[in-house]
Design an enzyme around this catalytic site. Sequence first.
Site, PDB file in Angstrom:
ATOM      1  N   ASP A  84     -17.202   6.915  -2.286  1.00 25.10           N
ATOM      2  CA  ASP A  84     -15.972   6.817  -1.488  1.00 25.10           C
ATOM      3  C   ASP A  84     -15.749   8.199  -0.863  1.00 25.10           C
ATOM      4  O   ASP A  84     -16.392   9.178  -1.252  1.00 25.10           O
ATOM      5  CB  ASP A  84     -14.808   6.414  -2.421  1.00 25.10           C
ATOM      6  CG  ASP A  84     -13.504   6.125  -1.683  1.00 25.10           C
ATOM      7  OD1 ASP A  84     -13.525   5.974  -0.439  1.00 25.10           O
ATOM      8  OD2 ASP A  84     -12.461   6.064  -2.349  1.00 25.10           O
ATOM      9  N   CYS A 103     -16.627   1.328   0.219  1.00 20.89           N
ATOM     10  CA  CYS A 103     -15.433   0.515   0.503  1.00 20.89           C
ATOM     11  C   CYS A 103     -14.970   0.657   1.949  1.00 20.89           C
ATOM     12  O   CYS A 103     -14.199  -0.165   2.428  1.00 20.89           O
ATOM     13  CB  CYS A 103     -14.304   0.881  -0.445  1.00 20.89           C
ATOM     14  SG  CYS A 103     -13.718   2.577  -0.288  1.00 20.89           S
ATOM     15  N   HIS A 127      -7.262   0.536  -6.608  1.00 25.55           N
ATOM     16  CA  HIS A 127      -7.519  -0.279  -5.403  1.00 25.55           C
ATOM     17  C   HIS A 127      -8.210  -1.577  -5.863  1.00 25.55           C
ATOM     18  O   HIS A 127      -9.373  -1.838  -5.558  1.00 25.55           O
ATOM     19  CB  HIS A 127      -8.390   0.506  -4.426  1.00 25.55           C
ATOM     20  CG  HIS A 127      -8.369  -0.026  -3.022  1.00 25.55           C
ATOM     21  ND1 HIS A 127      -7.577  -1.086  -2.621  1.00 25.55           N
ATOM     22  CD2 HIS A 127      -9.072   0.347  -1.904  1.00 25.55           C
ATOM     23  CE1 HIS A 127      -7.779  -1.331  -1.338  1.00 25.55           C
ATOM     24  NE2 HIS A 127      -8.681  -0.481  -0.888  1.00 25.55           N
ATOM     25  N   ARG A 156       0.875  -1.185   0.000  1.00 27.04           N
ATOM     26  CA  ARG A 156       0.000   0.000   0.000  1.00 27.04           C
ATOM     27  C   ARG A 156       0.903   1.224   0.000  1.00 27.04           C
ATOM     28  O   ARG A 156       1.698   1.425   0.930  1.00 27.04           O
ATOM     29  CB  ARG A 156      -0.912  -0.007   1.226  1.00 27.04           C
ATOM     30  CG  ARG A 156      -1.626   1.319   1.435  1.00 27.04           C
ATOM     31  CD  ARG A 156      -2.764   1.245   2.426  1.00 27.04           C
ATOM     32  NE  ARG A 156      -3.882   0.518   1.873  1.00 27.04           N
ATOM     33  CZ  ARG A 156      -5.132   0.578   2.354  1.00 27.04           C
ATOM     34  NH1 ARG A 156      -5.400   1.327   3.407  1.00 27.04           N
ATOM     35  NH2 ARG A 156      -6.098  -0.123   1.796  1.00 27.04           N
ATOM     36  N   ARG A 168     -13.233  -8.964   1.343  1.00 22.83           N
ATOM     37  CA  ARG A 168     -11.792  -8.716   1.179  1.00 22.83           C
ATOM     38  C   ARG A 168     -11.012  -9.989   1.494  1.00 22.83           C
ATOM     39  O   ARG A 168     -10.089 -10.366   0.771  1.00 22.83           O
ATOM     40  CB  ARG A 168     -11.334  -7.574   2.118  1.00 22.83           C
ATOM     41  CG  ARG A 168     -11.982  -6.221   1.876  1.00 22.83           C
ATOM     42  CD  ARG A 168     -11.671  -5.671   0.517  1.00 22.83           C
ATOM     43  NE  ARG A 168     -10.236  -5.579   0.302  1.00 22.83           N
ATOM     44  CZ  ARG A 168      -9.474  -4.545   0.687  1.00 22.83           C
ATOM     45  NH1 ARG A 168     -10.018  -3.498   1.285  1.00 22.83           N
ATOM     46  NH2 ARG A 168      -8.176  -4.531   0.435  1.00 22.83           N
ATOM     47  N   GLN A 191     -10.027  -4.215  -3.424  1.00 17.45           N
ATOM     48  CA  GLN A 191     -11.307  -3.743  -2.890  1.00 17.45           C
ATOM     49  C   GLN A 191     -12.417  -3.882  -3.934  1.00 17.45           C
ATOM     50  O   GLN A 191     -13.500  -4.402  -3.640  1.00 17.45           O
ATOM     51  CB  GLN A 191     -11.193  -2.279  -2.466  1.00 17.45           C
ATOM     52  CG  GLN A 191     -12.504  -1.693  -1.966  1.00 17.45           C
ATOM     53  CD  GLN A 191     -12.930  -2.252  -0.631  1.00 17.45           C
ATOM     54  OE1 GLN A 191     -12.174  -2.200   0.316  1.00 17.45           O
ATOM     55  NE2 GLN A 191     -14.134  -2.802  -0.547  1.00 17.45           N
TER      56      GLN A 191
HETATM   57  N1  NVA Z   1      -9.981   6.506  -1.842  1.00 20.64           N
HETATM   58  C1  NVA Z   1      -9.671   6.088  -0.493  1.00 20.64           C
HETATM   59  C2  NVA Z   1      -9.929   4.631  -0.339  1.00 20.64           C
HETATM   60  C3  NVA Z   1      -9.708   4.118   1.062  1.00 20.64           C
HETATM   61  C4  NVA Z   1      -9.912   2.639   1.182  1.00 20.64           C
HETATM   62  C5  NVA Z   1      -8.234   6.431  -0.161  1.00 20.64           C
HETATM   63  O1  NVA Z   1      -7.356   6.243  -1.016  1.00 20.64           O
HETATM   64  O2  NVA Z   1      -7.986   6.911   0.939  1.00 20.64           O
HETATM   65  N1   CP Z   2     -11.273  -0.255   2.239  1.00 18.93           N
HETATM   66  C1   CP Z   2     -10.013  -0.325   2.695  1.00 18.93           C
HETATM   67  O1   CP Z   2      -9.052  -0.502   1.943  1.00 18.93           O
HETATM   68  O2   CP Z   2      -9.906  -0.194   4.028  1.00 18.93           O
HETATM   69  P1   CP Z   2      -8.573   0.006   4.879  1.00 18.93           P
HETATM   70  O3   CP Z   2      -8.011   1.366   4.507  1.00 18.93           O
HETATM   71  O4   CP Z   2      -9.001  -0.079   6.299  1.00 18.93           O
HETATM   72  O5   CP Z   2      -7.594  -1.070   4.499  1.00 18.93           O
END
Ligand code: NVA
Ligand code: CP
Length: 301
Positions: free
Chosen positions: A218, A258, A127, A100, A286, A130
């Site tokens: 989101d 998500c 992502h 990540r 997930r 997800q």
């Molecule tokens: N668009 C959000 C998704 C979090 C799971 C982010 O990147 O923070």
């Molecule tokens: N939806 C998602 O990726 O959640 P986290 O940021 O908690 O991993």
Amino acid sequence: MPRNYLHILDMTREEAHAALKRAKVLKEGDVRTKLLDGKTVILIFEKASTRTRVSFEIGVRHLGGQTVFLTQHESQLGRNEPLKDTARVLSRYADALVVRTFGQEKLETLVKWGSIPVVNALTDQHHPCQVMSDVLAMYERTPDLPSLKVGWVGDGNNMAHSWIESAQLFGFELVLACPAGYTPDPGILAAAKAAGARVTLTADPAAAARDADYLTTDVWASMGQESEQQRREVAFEGYQLNSRLLSLAKPGCKVMHCLPAHRGEEISEEVFEMNADMIFDEAENRLHMQKAILEWVFEAL
Ligand code: NVA
Ligand code: CP
């Protein structure tokens, strides 16, 4: 060449359908295997996470493997050790990386210099784990995916990009409503359309909601965009999934998220709680979907 999962389109249409079906089997049978027996997966997380970290840690254990969790704070990554060196070192210890991070190009550097598979656990651009889990939640309710209209209301962000690519693979119609200045990457959109995806971009949330089978959204400010929060709250006014917008959708339309959700911003408390069954199925999926993705990565699917 190791198999990498950097975005939705790293799987073919056939592979993605097989992964979906396999995840359903893994879920329904609470399946545990020995596929990763003796193998180690390193999780590198440069952003916060609840779901992704925990579901990967547990999923790897369900497949008989073990994990090592690393952040930039306590590793040399935070002290500017080049990623290409990190990739070469970690490849000598472990069997896969789940990462990540910020730019997608960081994953590409790990792929280029490392010799083990890399899985995208969220970047600024994509992502995929997800959205595959979200598609599984739809598939469990409505297996005829090409018959569906999905509406996206909000930011043209990493989630939106993965939704666009999944519309290409699974054949559902996707209408994205995003305010000016917050639209998805035109290259990702154009590539999906050129490949025959039924994807439309509009600024009108009603157009996304009208006759939708599923609606999704989101956060307005993603991780790394915290300083833009106030500006974004202004830009995204009118882009909330609430009962007014939902009244335009098909009766029985389910709302997805998500998580984490910001109630009162991109989704109302009422709509969130009315759709909690769907939203927490996405979160549960997930675990199952990523086990199927790991099977694909390790060429067991
Ligand atoms: N668009 C959000 C998704 C979090 C799971 C982010 O990147 O923070
Ligand atoms: N939806 C998602 O990726 O959640 P986290 O940021 O908690 O991993």
